[in-house]
Design a protein around this motif. Structure first.
Motif, mmCIF file in Angstrom:
data_model
loop_
_atom_site.group_PDB
_atom_site.id
_atom_site.type_symbol
_atom_site.label_atom_id
_atom_site.label_comp_id
_atom_site.label_asym_id
_atom_site.label_seq_id
_atom_site.Cartn_x
_atom_site.Cartn_y
_atom_site.Cartn_z
ATOM 1 N N THR A 1 4.075 2.485 -16.722
ATOM 2 C CA THR A 1 3.605 2.260 -15.354
ATOM 3 C C THR A 1 4.559 1.347 -14.601
ATOM 4 O O THR A 1 4.894 1.580 -13.431
ATOM 5 N N ARG A 2 5.015 0.294 -15.279
ATOM 6 C CA ARG A 2 5.948 -0.642 -14.653
ATOM 7 C C ARG A 2 7.228 0.075 -14.226
ATOM 8 O O ARG A 2 7.736 -0.132 -13.115
ATOM 9 N N ALA A 3 7.724 0.944 -15.098
ATOM 10 C CA ALA A 3 8.956 1.668 -14.796
ATOM 11 C C ALA A 3 8.769 2.591 -13.590
ATOM 12 O O ALA A 3 9.665 2.704 -12.731
ATOM 13 N N LYS A 4 7.617 3.232 -13.520
ATOM 14 C CA LYS A 4 7.339 4.142 -12.404
ATOM 15 C C LYS A 4 7.273 3.390 -11.083
ATOM 16 O O LYS A 4 7.866 3.819 -10.080
ATOM 17 N N VAL A 5 6.576 2.271 -11.094
ATOM 18 C CA VAL A 5 6.451 1.469 -9.875
ATOM 19 C C VAL A 5 7.794 0.861 -9.489
ATOM 20 O O VAL A 5 8.190 0.870 -8.314
ATOM 21 N N GLN A 6 8.511 0.346 -10.476
ATOM 22 C CA GLN A 6 9.798 -0.286 -10.199
ATOM 23 C C GLN A 6 10.791 0.715 -9.627
ATOM 24 O O GLN A 6 11.620 0.371 -8.760
ATOM 25 N N ALA A 7 10.721 1.955 -10.082
ATOM 26 C CA ALA A 7 11.626 2.997 -9.573
ATOM 27 C C ALA A 7 11.397 3.223 -8.085
ATOM 28 O O ALA A 7 12.353 3.379 -7.307
ATOM 29 N N VAL A 8 10.133 3.236 -7.687
ATOM 30 C CA VAL A 8 9.814 3.411 -6.260
ATOM 31 C C VAL A 8 10.281 2.200 -5.460
ATOM 32 O O VAL A 8 10.827 2.331 -4.360
ATOM 33 N N ILE A 9 10.066 1.002 -6.020
ATOM 34 C CA ILE A 9 10.498 -0.223 -5.341
ATOM 35 C C ILE A 9 12.009 -0.215 -5.130
ATOM 36 O O ILE A 9 12.514 -0.519 -4.039
ATOM 37 N N ASP A 10 12.759 0.150 -6.183
ATOM 38 C CA ASP A 10 14.223 0.184 -6.096
ATOM 39 C C ASP A 10 14.695 1.251 -5.124
ATOM 40 O O ASP A 10 15.647 1.042 -4.350
ATOM 41 N N GLN A 11 14.032 2.405 -5.162
ATOM 42 C CA GLN A 11 14.445 3.525 -4.308
ATOM 43 C C GLN A 11 14.337 3.169 -2.827
ATOM 44 O O GLN A 11 15.173 3.572 -2.014
ATOM 45 N N HIS A 12 13.313 2.386 -2.495
ATOM 46 C CA HIS A 12 13.087 2.077 -1.083
ATOM 47 C C HIS A 12 13.488 0.641 -0.720
ATOM 48 O O HIS A 12 13.181 0.184 0.391
ATOM 49 N N ASP A 13 14.191 -0.046 -1.647
ATOM 50 C CA ASP A 13 14.630 -1.422 -1.399
ATOM 51 C C ASP A 13 13.488 -2.289 -0.863
ATOM 52 O O ASP A 13 13.631 -3.045 0.106
ATOM 53 N N PHE A 14 12.352 -2.158 -1.538
ATOM 54 C CA PHE A 14 11.155 -2.860 -1.060
ATOM 55 C C PHE A 14 11.204 -4.335 -1.428
ATOM 56 O O PHE A 14 11.522 -4.708 -2.556
ATOM 57 N N LEU A 15 10.855 -5.177 -0.442
ATOM 58 C CA LEU A 15 10.699 -6.608 -0.665
ATOM 59 C C LEU A 15 9.341 -7.016 -0.112
ATOM 60 O O LEU A 15 9.019 -6.685 1.037
ATOM 61 N N PRO A 16 8.520 -7.733 -0.922
ATOM 62 C CA PRO A 16 7.227 -8.175 -0.399
ATOM 63 C C PRO A 16 7.428 -9.157 0.737
ATOM 64 O O PRO A 16 8.423 -9.890 0.785
ATOM 65 N N SER A 17 6.496 -9.167 1.664
ATOM 66 C CA SER A 17 6.612 -10.037 2.822
ATOM 67 C C SER A 17 6.544 -11.506 2.406
ATOM 68 O O SER A 17 6.007 -11.854 1.357
ATOM 69 N N LYS A 18 7.089 -12.349 3.251
ATOM 70 C CA LYS A 18 7.055 -13.787 2.968
ATOM 71 C C LYS A 18 5.621 -14.298 2.896
ATOM 72 O O LYS A 18 5.291 -15.156 2.088
ATOM 73 N N LEU B 1 0.822 -1.209 0.000
ATOM 74 C CA LEU B 1 0.000 0.000 0.000
ATOM 75 C C LEU B 1 0.856 1.259 0.000
ATOM 76 O O LEU B 1 0.527 2.247 -0.677
ATOM 77 N N ASP B 2 1.955 1.225 0.752
ATOM 78 C CA ASP B 2 2.865 2.374 0.773
ATOM 79 C C ASP B 2 3.483 2.598 -0.604
ATOM 80 O O ASP B 2 3.574 3.736 -1.086
ATOM 81 N N ILE B 3 3.927 1.511 -1.239
ATOM 82 C CA ILE B 3 4.518 1.624 -2.574
ATOM 83 C C ILE B 3 3.494 2.164 -3.566
ATOM 84 O O ILE B 3 3.801 3.020 -4.411
ATOM 85 N N ALA B 4 2.258 1.687 -3.470
ATOM 86 C CA ALA B 4 1.201 2.152 -4.363
ATOM 87 C C ALA B 4 0.967 3.653 -4.197
ATOM 88 O O ALA B 4 0.817 4.389 -5.177
ATOM 89 N N ARG B 5 0.943 4.106 -2.946
ATOM 90 C CA ARG B 5 0.718 5.525 -2.687
ATOM 91 C C ARG B 5 1.870 6.367 -3.236
ATOM 92 O O ARG B 5 1.657 7.410 -3.863
#
Length: 318
Positions: free
Chosen positions: A35-52, A8-12
């Motif tokens: 859209t993929r590039a925009k989302v991936q940039a946020v994921i990379d910026q915050h080193d996001f990993l989905p929970s197990k 949810l944080d990544i989406a926001r």
């Protein structure tokens, strides 16, 4: 210690929906490159990993949705089925299709099989007298089609509006002796709801009401016509196009071209055989699409409320 980010944080942060982030994480090919590039940039910026746990839930998905129809030979259900299947297939889901034949026993047996198959969700074509509590094991990933439900997401048809539109059309033409052919009132929608709409219109406009019931078949409607009409009859409104076809055929043999015909369902055969008849398009295909979209939304997100949708209808004139 900083709290880990969630989907949810990544989406926001990316300005997209939670489902879009989920699709990016799952490498869904239908996500736009921008859209993929925009989302991936946020994921990379915050080193996001989905929970197990989230990864585990995705891994447990079967990719199959159970679809339980009432009658495969029904034109309306087949049209709705086409709409929902197209929507499911476009999202990469397969469907396990089963038929209840209006039997609660068969419905329960099918649900038991689908539960063992661990399907991701259920779309259930409701019928009069069915026990929707049997869907409880699939909550909140289920949608009921054709009837309303207080316990599950549902998509239904505008039975009141359909009859009202046909009646209003004939009334505007100056017709006052408008009779109605329905089916057994134990049928909650085609039988009870549409007959109630007819009586309500007659009461509001102070019209003489005359209603007759028969089985849902061409031959039954053909035979029932003689009991329904008289010398004053100006129009006959039928609870379905199947009935309208039978009535129209009988009126043709009687030479009663003075009686207007109205049906519900916008069936190709009625328009072809009796082009002067009017009918209501209930939106079966769109209802099927909407039911599938509701289920997909449930699978993508955690539902916060039960959604009910009444499919709009419109009158189709010759």
């Amino acid at each position: 210690m900083t709290k880990p980010l969630t989907i949810l944080d990544i989406a926001r942060l990316a300005g997209v929906g939670k489902s879009t982030v989920s699709r990016v994480l799952n490498n869904d090919a239908r996500v736009k490159d921008s859209t993929r590039a925009k989302v991936q940039a946020v994921i990379d910026q915050h080193d996001f990993l989905p929970s197990k746990s989230a990864r585990a839930m995705r891994a447990q998905r079967s990719g199959v949705v159970g679809v339980i129809v009432a009658k495969l030979s029904s034109n309306s259900e087949n049209t709705a089925l086409t709409g929902l299947l197209n929507t499911l297939y476009a999202r990469g889901y397969d469907a396990a299709i089963m038929e209840t034949q209006f039997s609660q026993q068969k419905a329960q047996a099918h649900l038991d099989v689908l539960k063992r198959r661990n399907v991701d969700g259920i779309i259930f074509f409701g019928f009069s007298g069915c026990d929707l509590s049997a869907l409880a094991p699939f909550a909140p990933h289920c949608v009921v089609l054709a009837i309303d439900s207080n316990d599950y997401a549902s998509v239904s048809y505008d039975n009141q509006g359909a009859v009202t539109q046909v009646m209003a059309h004939f009334y505007a033409q100056g017709l006052r002796y408008i009779h109605f052919l329905g089916i057994d009132e134990h049928d909650e929608t085609t039988g009870r709801a549409r007959a109630h709409a007819y009586h309500s219109f007659c009461d509001r406009h102070q019209l003489p009401a005359r209603l007759h019931r028969c089985e849902m078949s061409l031959h039954a409607a053909y035979k029932a016509t003689d009991s329904l009409i008289d010398s004053q009859t100006q129009a006959v409104v039928c609870a379905s196009d199947t009935l309208a076809l039978g009535v129209a055929k009988r009126l043709q043999t009687l030479g009663r071209e003075d009686i207007a015909i109205g049906g519900i369902g916008n069936h190709d055969m009625l328009r072809f055989m009796f082009p002067r008849a009017v009918s209501v398009e209930l939106g079966y295909h769109q209802a099927g699409q909407h039911a599938a979209e509701l289920l997909l939304k449930q699978l993508d997100e955690t539902p916060t409320e039960i959604t009910h949708w009444t499919q709009p209808c419109h009158l189709v004139l010759p």
